[in-house]
Design a protein around this motif. Structure first.
Motif, PDB file in Angstrom:
ATOM      1  N   GLN A 120       0.799  -1.440  -0.032  1.00  0.00           N
ATOM      2  CA  GLN A 120      -0.242   0.163  -0.335  1.00  0.00           C
ATOM      3  C   GLN A 120       1.170   1.531   0.011  1.00  0.00           C
ATOM      4  O   GLN A 120       0.495   2.673  -0.433  1.00  0.00           O
ATOM      5  CB  GLN A 120      -0.561  -0.105   1.519  1.00  0.00           C
ATOM      6  N   SER A 122       3.052   1.459  -2.231  1.00  0.00           N
ATOM      7  CA  SER A 122       3.065   2.112  -3.367  1.00  0.00           C
ATOM      8  C   SER A 122       2.547   1.537  -4.972  1.00  0.00           C
ATOM      9  O   SER A 122       2.376   1.809  -5.453  1.00  0.00           O
ATOM     10  CB  SER A 122       4.498   0.812  -4.268  1.00  0.00           C
ATOM     11  N   LYS A 237      -0.476   3.665  -7.766  1.00  0.00           N
ATOM     12  CA  LYS A 237      -0.734   4.468  -6.650  1.00  0.00           C
ATOM     13  C   LYS A 237      -1.395   6.153  -7.275  1.00  0.00           C
ATOM     14  O   LYS A 237      -2.203   6.281  -6.472  1.00  0.00           O
ATOM     15  CB  LYS A 237       0.774   5.129  -6.142  1.00  0.00           C
TER      16      LYS A 237
END
Length: 273
Positions: A120, A122, A237
């Motif tokens: 999470q 990246s 992201k």
């Protein structure tokens, strides 16, 4: 105007400029997220996947043609259909799925990808759609010999490169020789040939392989209980807009049990093909 009032006016002006700047940055940030707009304009969702993850993603013959199938595949097709776009699947190794999504060469990644705190940092993830636990697969002939973690000291444990099982293998089986391979099929072949003594796999994937290989079994050895994990669709992201669109379709599918049914149907297909 007194000096005090003058300084007060300057202070208020400065604060106003800062607030305008923040709002402008937020607007620019939102404007830069064209992830859903790009997919909609293209008319196609590009999906990176690894196909050794039955029942979630695997290959079988459909009308004589080698075809990517599985519950993750069906799920993404249903989502794309609701969003009014087509789907293009790109097959690759699991670690390349992560790299391809991160680089933006694919819009999303699937194949039973676990949502972890480390990932999470990246990536973005959709809402979780399935919870699985890690199991140990061994040869049936070794059932009475490999009954504890200590029994794997100086023996070989295989896990998939880039997976959470790779980390788990190093943590739980620290005295074992670690073998990291890119494809699940490679690991299974190594196990069947006796080149490794065990493989760490998510339970549904291990069950699918055991159902088709009567010389293999899932060990009764209890892997630490905190190894259960949720699967999610992987996104870059910067793709919050696309993530929101996907979740708007995926959440009702999870709640209604539609995704669970897809997994069961794909499992039946994987063991009967």
């Amino acid at each position: 105007m007194t000096l005090k009032n003058y300084l007060y006016s300057i202070l208020l002006l400065g604060l106003a400029l800062i607030l305008v700047g923040c709002q402008s940055q937020k607007s620019q940030s939102k404007a830069k997220d064209a992830s859903w707009t790009a997919v909609k304009k293209r008319g196609k969702l590009i999906v990176a996947t690894e196909t050794g993850f039955a029942p979630f993603a695997f290959k079988t013959l459909v009308d004589g043609k080698d075809t990517i199938v599985g519950s993750d595949v069906d799920m993404v097709k249903a989502i794309a259909d609701q969003l009014g776009v087509e789907v293009e699947f790109k097959e690759m190794s699991f670690d390349n799925v992560l790299a391809t999504v991160q680089s933006g060469k694919a819009d999303i990644g699937i194949s039973g990808i676990s949502i972890t705190k480390e990932r999470q940092k990246s990536f973005l993830f959709s809402t979780g759609y399935y919870t699985a636990k890690t199991t140990l697969m061994i040869q049936k002939s070794q059932e009475e010999k490999l009954v504890s973690i200590d029994d794997f000291a100086d023996k070989s444990i295989a896990s998939q490169k880039g997976s959470i099982q790779e980390t788990l293998a190093k943590e739980v089986f620290s005295d074992a020789q670690q073998v990291s391979l890119p494809q699940t099929g490679e690991m299974v072949m190594e196990l069947k040939q006796g080149k490794v003594e065990g493989i760490l796999l998510e339970e549904p994937i291990a069950k699918a392989y055991v159902a088709k290989n009567n010389d293999l079994m899932i060990s009764s050895l209890d892997i630490p209980s905190d190894n259960s994990d949720q699967y999610g669709i992987l996104l870059p992201k910067t793709s919050q807009a696309l993530a929101n669109k996907i979740d708007s379709v995926l959440k009702p599918m999870v709640t209604s049990g539609e995704v669970d049914q897809m997994i069961q149907d794909a499992f039946n297909l994987s063991v009967n093909q």
